[in-house]
Each structure stands twice: as structure tokens, then as C-alpha cells.
Design a protein around this motif. Structure first.
Motif, PDB file in Angstrom:
ATOM      1  N   TRP A 326       0.940  -0.880   0.064  1.00  0.00           N
ATOM      2  CA  TRP A 326       0.230   0.505  -0.250  1.00  0.00           C
ATOM      3  C   TRP A 326       1.139   1.296   0.268  1.00  0.00           C
ATOM      4  O   TRP A 326       0.820   2.271  -0.801  1.00  0.00           O
ATOM      5  N   GLN A 350      -8.962   6.714   2.658  1.00  0.00           N
ATOM      6  CA  GLN A 350      -8.604   7.266   3.925  1.00  0.00           C
ATOM      7  C   GLN A 350      -9.847   5.946   4.706  1.00  0.00           C
ATOM      8  O   GLN A 350      -9.641   5.250   5.267  1.00  0.00           O
ATOM      9  N   LEU A 353      -9.204   2.589   3.384  1.00  0.00           N
ATOM     10  CA  LEU A 353      -7.910   1.857   3.483  1.00  0.00           C
ATOM     11  C   LEU A 353      -7.036   1.435   4.945  1.00  0.00           C
ATOM     12  O   LEU A 353      -7.364   0.498   5.285  1.00  0.00           O
ATOM     13  N   VAL A 354      -8.268   2.494   5.892  1.00  0.00           N
ATOM     14  CA  VAL A 354      -8.537   2.096   7.054  1.00  0.00           C
ATOM     15  C   VAL A 354      -9.138   0.758   7.887  1.00  0.00           C
ATOM     16  O   VAL A 354      -8.961  -0.478   8.428  1.00  0.00           O
ATOM     17  N   LEU A 359      -5.059  -0.766   7.594  1.00  0.00           N
ATOM     18  CA  LEU A 359      -4.239  -0.163   7.222  1.00  0.00           C
ATOM     19  C   LEU A 359      -4.023   0.846   8.523  1.00  0.00           C
ATOM     20  O   LEU A 359      -5.373   1.076   9.005  1.00  0.00           O
ATOM     21  N   TRP A 361      -4.517   4.111  10.942  1.00  0.00           N
ATOM     22  CA  TRP A 361      -4.863   5.350  11.020  1.00  0.00           C
ATOM     23  C   TRP A 361      -4.018   6.341   9.957  1.00  0.00           C
ATOM     24  O   TRP A 361      -3.632   7.602   8.952  1.00  0.00           O
ATOM     25  N   ALA A 364      -1.884   5.821   6.604  1.00  0.00           N
ATOM     26  CA  ALA A 364      -3.302   5.752   5.749  1.00  0.00           C
ATOM     27  C   ALA A 364      -3.207   6.449   5.532  1.00  0.00           C
ATOM     28  O   ALA A 364      -3.916   7.407   3.898  1.00  0.00           O
TER      29      ALA A 364
END
Ligand code: AZC
Length: 834
Positions: A326, A350, A353-354, A359, A361, A364
Motif C-alpha cells: 500500500w 481513508q 484503507l483503514v 491500515l 490511521w 493511511a
């Protein structure tokens, strides 16, 4: 990959691979083929529409072959890609552009004529693709042309609105709006990608679930309440040049999901399920018809999320194929926000990704910021998008939480740096503590991207001093910069003005200047060349005659090509000051009326030409249209003055009309209150087409003057740095100059019809502080007009030299230059090697 396919199969594929169109015969074969099979018609019932469609399909086939190759190369090279997120693409017509860019226009014209048609007639069959309002949408279209021409791996993402910008009719002088259903005869330029469909959710609630099964640690996830499908439609965008790449514009269309329908169907709610289906499709039904104005409606936020979610899904799917970690996402992907409309990209990426990819915070957030860039197109408050929390909360509950978190961490860092500065905190916060509270999309866009640019030097300086002043304090000035807009010379010179393009080619020894616009500089060598200058004049006369015909067709008015053509075409807006222009026309008329017939002969005959749409809900703009039309009626029917002054309003301004109108100008008007027009791009188009400008020092006009020489622009009016002071000086008491007073008296005296209709327009100036400082700039405007008359009427050789010099120095305004600046400064990408 090839080795996975058995040899025999491969051979069949290769043997029958579709051949490119290279010759007239290739085209004719494909044309006949499409008439007979794709259209199920024959030689005996092939009308212009069918011939247009068959030609388009044949040309489209050619583009698709190249499109496939381009996409394969891009995938193979696996370089960084750019995604240009634009809520609007004002593409205009596709066929002529495709023929020009592929270099096939001449053979196809011959073929079409041998087949019994005229190419010009076929071109007229094509409806404009008008899924945009004005400058912002047309800019996106020019950039797509440059991406393809310069060989960047860059796609556009947008919405396939079924109704584009409304079509405008003028009835009794009033604007009447009609729906623009541009898909009536299907659209041969799009390819529906039934294999590319993504679910998009709305509403619902946020739930806490264990990070993995059995874990005690919790994470938040969004459970959507309504689901629709996003279906992809692709538009091939050909670059300029025989072997150029073909890039993609991907537009999303909303469709119902099947899952929901079945559930309802089984419980006997067939009717409701069909209604739900219609609701889904309404998301992409219509383009909001506002230019530089924010309407703040829920459906619009829905459109924005729908488009952002589908595009990001597509981008992420493509990235995942490369199996990279990523953290490399920003090295492979650049997302450019064309204004704040796609700002939801920030919380959506966001969230993915989170919440979905697990991922942290911080990890991301770093990825998000490195990926996204934001282009601002306006400093005007009424255009800045703000969403009431209530709407947001209901439609996108998880995104709102994420925005709160983004804001929380951001404000924490601000308060560390500027302890106790509450005003600063309030101003930079993403949430406006108003009633109702709102999400400030521009602040979110700045905070969530790595670079912010304005669209002309003056504008880019202004955003730092006004709307983003406090954000500059927080981030430092380096995050903010400028990329001056540009226009594509392929459409705006070669396609719109073939005669001028040809004349230029004859002097510069070919068409190379169309992909290297700085070569125009060589035209200066011919400033003394009499024959060249007389040809130059012939081209202008030809273009003015061409426009006169259009005006006659659309309005019934006959305008004389020997008159000075003074043109203002753009969206109707108080800040663009069409009202000042029409007041100037009235002033001239009153002067003429008060002269003796002998004195009148001293006037330079002139026609003022207007065109442009007003947002349907914009009352003042509609009054301006009515006034122009009333003035037009009085002037054109006054036997005493009409040999000297006429006025026309051309209905339904769009890209294809612009292609006829712009090359016909002697003078065009770019007269916005200084500091309000971010850039303007028609100013560039007019100069490139050998017309001069009258303008304020606003937007890109400042840079045009710098490039072509101030002596070649008729500048007037207060400078942007003084506008606030001037405005404040008449906050309570506006003093009209006597010139404007005379004009208002005539309007009040019903010379141009019922004065009540125009009272609000006049009152906004004389009684309501004159926000756009018309009263302050009016005399200086008239003086600039006087200078134009003098110059035009005087030694015509001087005028033509001004035009040639101006064209010669327009190289800077190519969209190729603009796109290269973005690539280098913001996206960090290189063109693909062919
Ligand atoms: C326009 C600006 O008004 C215009 O000056 C600029 O040339 C153009 O963008 C392209 O940058 N802005 C918009 O159209 N903005 C909106 C929100 O419609």
C-alpha cells in the motif's frame, strides 16, 4: 500472458485481428458494414443521421484498436497513472475532433462525398456532449486532449448524466430551459462496460465489530442502507497525430441492484421495487445547471459520492493487480480534484484503507495526502461547497466520523503550533460552527492533499490572501501554487478555424505548431508580408460571414460582416458583468440618437453579440438576458441607427456554437470585476483566433497581456487590489457617473420595454452598494471602447499587425504546457515512451 493461450487459438486471433483504417477504401468498407449490420439499414434508406452514425462507428473502431494498444502498453509498463476527477466534461462534438486528431479528415471527407453525403452535414447531425456548465468542464475536456497527445497515462473520471446542461430557447426575450436528452439517438462514441460494475452504498449506520473474529479490539465499519450499482461507460479520447495514443474517459451511470429488487419482489412489493429502481437511476439523471454557485442539495452530494466511490474502487482494483504494498500507492496513483466536487475522495480513500484494508490511521493518512492534489477554480464565497451536517450524517455516516477524526488530528497539530489562537482554529477547521453546522469542502480538500493550485497567476496569489489565508499560515506557502489554464489548439484552432490553421501552416511549413504552440512565434516574420496580411483579413471576413449566417438562422437578424464584431459569450453572471456591456451598448445608442445623420457617419459600425446561459434559479442573470434581448429588438429595428449599431443574443450557447462564434470576433469582452474571474479560458481562445480583447486585469487576461504585449489589449477598470476599497467607499451611497445615469434614465423611461422588469438590476447598482463596481468602472470601460473604435477605424494595417503579433505570442496558453506543468510539479509523472 500470451503463452497461456494455445498456439492454434492465438493464430486465429492474429489472423483476424481488426485492421486499422488507413485508406479511403478501409473507411468505405467499414462504413457500408456499419450501415448494413450495426444500423440494420441499407444504401436505400441511409439518411444523414445514419451516415453520421456509420461514420462515427467506423472511426470509433479505429480509435478502439489504438485504445486497446494504449491500455495494454500502460498496463505493461506499470508506471504511475493520473486520474483526473471532474464532475463535468464539456466535450462538444466528437466526430470532427476524432477525424482531425487522427489525420483522417481529408480522406474521410472524400469518401463520404463519394458515398453521396456532405461531411459538414454529417457533422451537424451530432449532438454536443454537454455534460458540463462552463469553463471548469471545458478545461477538463482540453486537458484530456493534451493527456492523450502528450502520451501520459491519464484517465478522466466523471458522471454520465443523461441530461446535460439544459438547452436554452429565447421566448419573448426570456430564457426558457428545455431538457438536453443527448442520448436520444444512442451515442456511437461510448462503449458500455457491462463487465465493470461496482456496488455503491448510501445511508445506513456505523457498527463496531471485532478487528478479527474473536478479538476483543474493535473497529468501526459502515453498514450501508441503500445500494446502487455504478456501471462504466468509456469514451475513447484520441491524441493528436497519426500514431497517437487513445486515452480513456470513464463515466459512471447508476443502476439498481438485483438483490434488493428480488427481496421486495418476493414479499409482493413489485411496485415498490420498480420505484426503487427508478430512484437508483435518478442519481445520474441530470447535471446541476449552476456555474460558480453551490446549490447544496442532497442529490448532488449523492452524485458526488457515487462517482467518487466507483472511481476509487476502479483505481484500487487496478492498483491491487500490481501486488505492490500500500505504501507504494502514491507512487503509482495521482488523483487530481477538479475543484471541490470530488473531495470525498479524501475520506473515502481513508475509509477504504483503514476500515477495509486494515491500515493504521497514520499510515493511511500519509497515503491519502501523497496521492491527492486539489485545483481551486474560484474565490467567490457563493461558489464554495458546504454541506449541512444533517445531510452528511444521514447519507454518509461513516464518512462524517472520518472527517471529524481528520479534523481532530489536524486541529490538534494547529493548536500545538499556534497555542491559544482560537480565531485561527475556527477559520481552518473543516467544520463550520454555523447554524446549521456545515462541512467546508475546500478546507477538507486543502488539508487532505499535498498540493493546491489556482488556475491563473493572479488567482493563485489571491487564494493565498483570501479564502486560504489561514491555511497558508498553518501549512506554509509552499503547498500552494499556480498552474495557469490552457486550451487545446487542436479543437480551438484547427477544428474551429480551419482557414486560419491552413494559412498558418502554409507559412510555418506544416502543422507542427499544433503540438508545439510556441512555434507560432515565427509568424512575426510575416508582419511586413502584404499578401499574408491580406489573406489574414480574408480569413477573418470568411469567419464573420460564417457567423452572420448562423445568427440569421437562429435569430432572423441580418448582421453585416463589415461591422466590428464585439462578442461576449460565457455564462451569464453578475460578476462577469454582461450588464455593464449592455449598458455600454445603450450608451452608444443614445449617443447615436442624439447625433445628426452627418455626425453618425463618424461612428464605427458595430454589432454587439451576446450568448450564454443563466442558471435557471438565478433571477438577476435572467433579467440581464431579457434586457439584452429587448435592447436588441429596439436597436435592430431603428432605421436611424441600425446602420451603425446592432445587437444580437444567440440562443443556446454551447461548444459547437463557440467554434463558429469565436473565430469571428474582432473584439471580445472579458470584463469581470477584477479579482472575481479565476482565469477565463475563452479569452485565450479568442486571441488564438485572431481577435483582440477588451478586459479588466483579471484572471488569465493579465498573463495574456504579459505574453502578447499590453499595447495589444484594451485594458480598463480598477485593479483587484483596489476593489475592496472602492466597494467600501460606496457601501451606503452609490454615485452614478453621468454616463450611466443617462443609460438608467432611458431604461427607467421604458425605452427598452417595461422598466419594472429591469428595476432590480438597476437597483442592485444604485441602491444596493453596487457590489460588482459597475458604476466605478463604467467610464473607463467607455474610454476603452472609444479607443477600440479609433484603432479599428484607423489604419487597418495596425489592427492586423496587432492580431498577428498576438497570435504569434499565444504559445504559452496551450493546454499541453499546462498539463506538462501539472505532470512535473504535482503528479511527478513522465510521458510513456511509445
Ligand atoms: C471556472 C472559473 O470561473 C473560470 O474563471 C475558469 O477559467 C474555469 O473555472 C476553469 O478554471 N470556475 C467554474 O466553472 N467553477 C464552478 C464551480 O463552476
Amino acid at each position: 500472458i500470451e503463452s497461456q493461450i494455445p498456439l492454434e487459438s492465438r493464430e486465429i486471433w492474429k489472423k483476424f485481428a481488426r485492421k486499422d483504417i488507413k485508406t479511403k477504401e478501409d473507411f468505405e468498407k467499414d462504413f457500408v458494414n456499419h450501415v448494413e449490420t450495426s444500423l440494420a439499414r441499407s444504401m436505400y434508406n441511409c439518411d444523414n443521421l445514419a451516415a453520421y452514425q456509420a461514420s462515427s462507428l467506423a472511426i470509433r473502431d479505429k480509435l478502439i484498436i489504438k485504445w486497446n494498444q494504449t491500455q495494454q502498453t500502460q498496463t505493461m509498463l506499470d508506471q504511475k497513472r493520473v486520474y483526473y476527477m471532474s464532475f463535468e466534461f464539456l466535450m462538444g462534438r466528437a466526430m470532427d475532433n476524432a477525424m482531425i486528431n487522427t489525420g483522417l479528415r481529408t480522406p474521410i471527407k472524400e469518401s463520404v462525398s463519394e458515398l453521396g453525403f456532405s461531411l459538414e452535414d454529417l457533422i451537424e447531425e451530432e449532438p454536443d456532449i454537454s455534460i458540463g456548465n462552463g469553463g471548469l468542464g471545458r478545461l477538463a475536456a482540453c486537458y484530456l486532449d493534451s493527456f492523450a497527445t502528450l502520451n501520459y497515462a491519464a484517465w478522466g473520471y466523471g458522471i454520465r448524466y443523461e441530461y446535460g446542461i439544459f438547452s436554452q430557447k429565447i421566448v419573448n426575450g426570456y430564457q426558457v430551459e428545455y431538457p438536453d436528452y443527448w442520448l436520444t439517438y444512442s451515442n456511437p462514441w461510448e462503449i458500455v462496460r457491462t463487465e465493470i460494475q461496482y456496488p455503491v452504498d448510501f445511508y445506513g449506520y456505523v457498527e463496531e465489530v471485532p478487528v478479527y473474529e474473536g478479538a476483543t479490539e474493535k473497529k468501526k465499519v459502515w453498514v450501508g442502507g441503500e445500494r446502487v450499482l455504478a456501471l462504466a461507460y468509456d469514451f475513447p479520447v484520441p491524441g493528436y497525430g497519426a500514431d497517437a495514443n487513445v486515452n480513456n474517459l470513464r463515466l459512471w451511470s447508476a443502476r439498481p441492484t438485483h438483490e434488493f429488487d428480488f427481496a421486495k419482489f418476493n414479499s409482493g412489493e413489485y411496485q415498490n421495487s420498480v420505484e426503487a429502481q427508478q430512484r437508483a437511476e435518478s442519481i445520474t439523471a441530470v447535471l446541476y445547471p449552476n456555474d460558480n454557485f453551490d446549490a447544496g442539495k442532497e442529490l448532488r452530494l449523492k452524485q458526488q459520492y457515487f462517482w467518487v466511490a466507483a472511481s476509487l474502487h476502479d483505481i484500487i482494483r487496478r492498483f491491487k493487480k500490481s501486488k505492490r504494498p500500500w505504501r507504494e500507492f502514491p507512487d503509482q496513483v495521482a488523483i487530481q480534484l477538479n475543484d471541490t466536487h470530488p473531495t470525498l475522495c479524501i475520506p473515502e480513500l481513508q475509509r477504504v484503507l483503514v476500515d477495509l484494508e486494515g491500515l493504521s490511521w497514520d499510515e493511511a493518512w500519509k497515503i491519502v495526502v501523497r496521492t491527492v492534489g486539489y485545483t481551486n477554480h474560484t474565490v467567490m464565497q457563493e461558489a464554495l461547497e458546504k454541506w449541512p451536517l444533517t445531510i452528511f450524517q444521514k447519507l454518509l455516516p461513516r464518512h462524517l466520523e472520518i472527517i471529524y477524526d481528520i479534523n481532530f488530528y489536524f486541529l490538534q497539530s494547529v493548536s500545538k503550533k499556534f497555542p491559544g489562537d482560537n480565531n485561527l482554529m475556527t477559520s481552518v477547521s473543516i467544520i463550520e460552527e454555523s447554524n446549521p453546522k456545515q462541512v467546508k469542502m475546500a478546507n477538507l480538500a486543502v488539508i487532505g492533499s499535498h498540493y493546491v493550485n489556482g488556475v491563473a497567476a493572479l488567482h493563485s496569489d489571491l487564494i493565498k490572501l483570501t479564502i486560504f489565508k489561514d491555511l497558508v499560515k498553518v501549512f506554509g506557502g509552499d503547498k500552494f501554487g499556480n498552474v495557469t489554464n490552457g486550451i487545446t489548439p487542436r479543437r480551438w484552432l484547427k477544428q474551429a478555424n480551419p482557414k486560419l490553421a491552413e494559412l498558418i501552416s502554409s507559412k510555418l511549413g506544416g502543422d507542427e505548431y499544433l503540438s508545439d504552440l510556441n512555434l507560432l512565434k515565427n509568424l512575426e516574420k510575416y508582419l511586413e508580408d502584404k499578401e499574408f496580411k491580406s489573406k489574414w483579413q480574408e480569413v477573418k471576413t470568411f469567419n464573420k460571414t460564417r457567423l452572420s449566417k448562423l445568427v440569421k438562422d437562429l435569430t432572423g437578424y441580418e448582421i453585416d460582416p463589415t461591422f466590428l464584431f464585439d462578442i461576449q459569450v460565457k455564462r451569464i453572471h453578475e460578476y462577469k458583468r454582461q450588464q455593464m456591456n449592455i449598458f455600454g451598448v445603450i450608451y452608444r445608442y443614445l449617443q447615436l440618437k442624439s447625433c445628426s445623420p452627418e455626425e453618425r457617419k463618424k461612428f464605427q459600425p458595430k454589432v454587439s453579440i451576446f450568448a450564454g446561459k443563466a442558471a435557471p434559479g438565478y433571477y438577476m442573470a435572467k433579467r440581464i438576458i431579457k434586457l439584452i434581448n429587448n435592447v436588441s429588438q429596439v436597436l435592430n429595428n431603428d432605421p436611424e441607427t441600425r446602420e451603425y449599431l446592432q445587437c444580437v443574443f444567440i440562443p443556446d450557447y454551447n461548444v459547437s456554437k463557440a467554434e463558429i462564434i469565436i473565430p469571428a470576433s474582432d473584439i471580445s469582452e472579458h470584463i469581470s470585476t477584477a479579482g472575481t474571474e479565476a482565469s477565463g479560458t475563452s479569452n485565450m481562445k479568442f486571441v488564438l483566433n485572431a481577435g483582440l480583447l477588451i478586459g479588466t486585469l483579471d484572471g488569465a487576461t493579465v498573463e495574456i497581456a504579459r505574453e502578447i504585449g499590453e499595447e495589444n489589449v484594451f485594458l480598463f477598470g480598477h485593479l483587484s487590489e483596489n476593489v475592496d476599497k472602492v466597494r467600501a467607499s460606496h457601501l451606503f451611497d452609490v454615485k452614478l457617473p453621468s454616463s450611466l445615469e443617462t443609460v438608467f434614465q432611458a431604461i427607467d423611461g421604458d425605452v427598452f420595454g417595461d422598466s419594472h422588469e429591469f428595476k432590480p438590476l438597476l437597483d442592485s447598482i444604485r441602491h444596493h452598494s453596487d457590489f460588482y463596481i459597475v458604476s466605478d468602472d463604467f467610464n473607463s470601460y467607455l474610454e476603452a471602447q472609444r479607443l477600440i473604435d479609433e484603432t479599428f477605424k484607423g489604419d487597418h494595417d495596425i489592427w492586423i499587425r496587432k492580431c498577428i503579433t498576438s497570435v504569434a505570442n499565444m504559445g504559452f496558453f496551450s493546454s499541453d504546457r499546462a498539463v506538462e506543468e501539472y505532470a512535473e510539479m504535482i503528479w511527478n509523472i513522465e510521458p510513456l515512451s511509445k
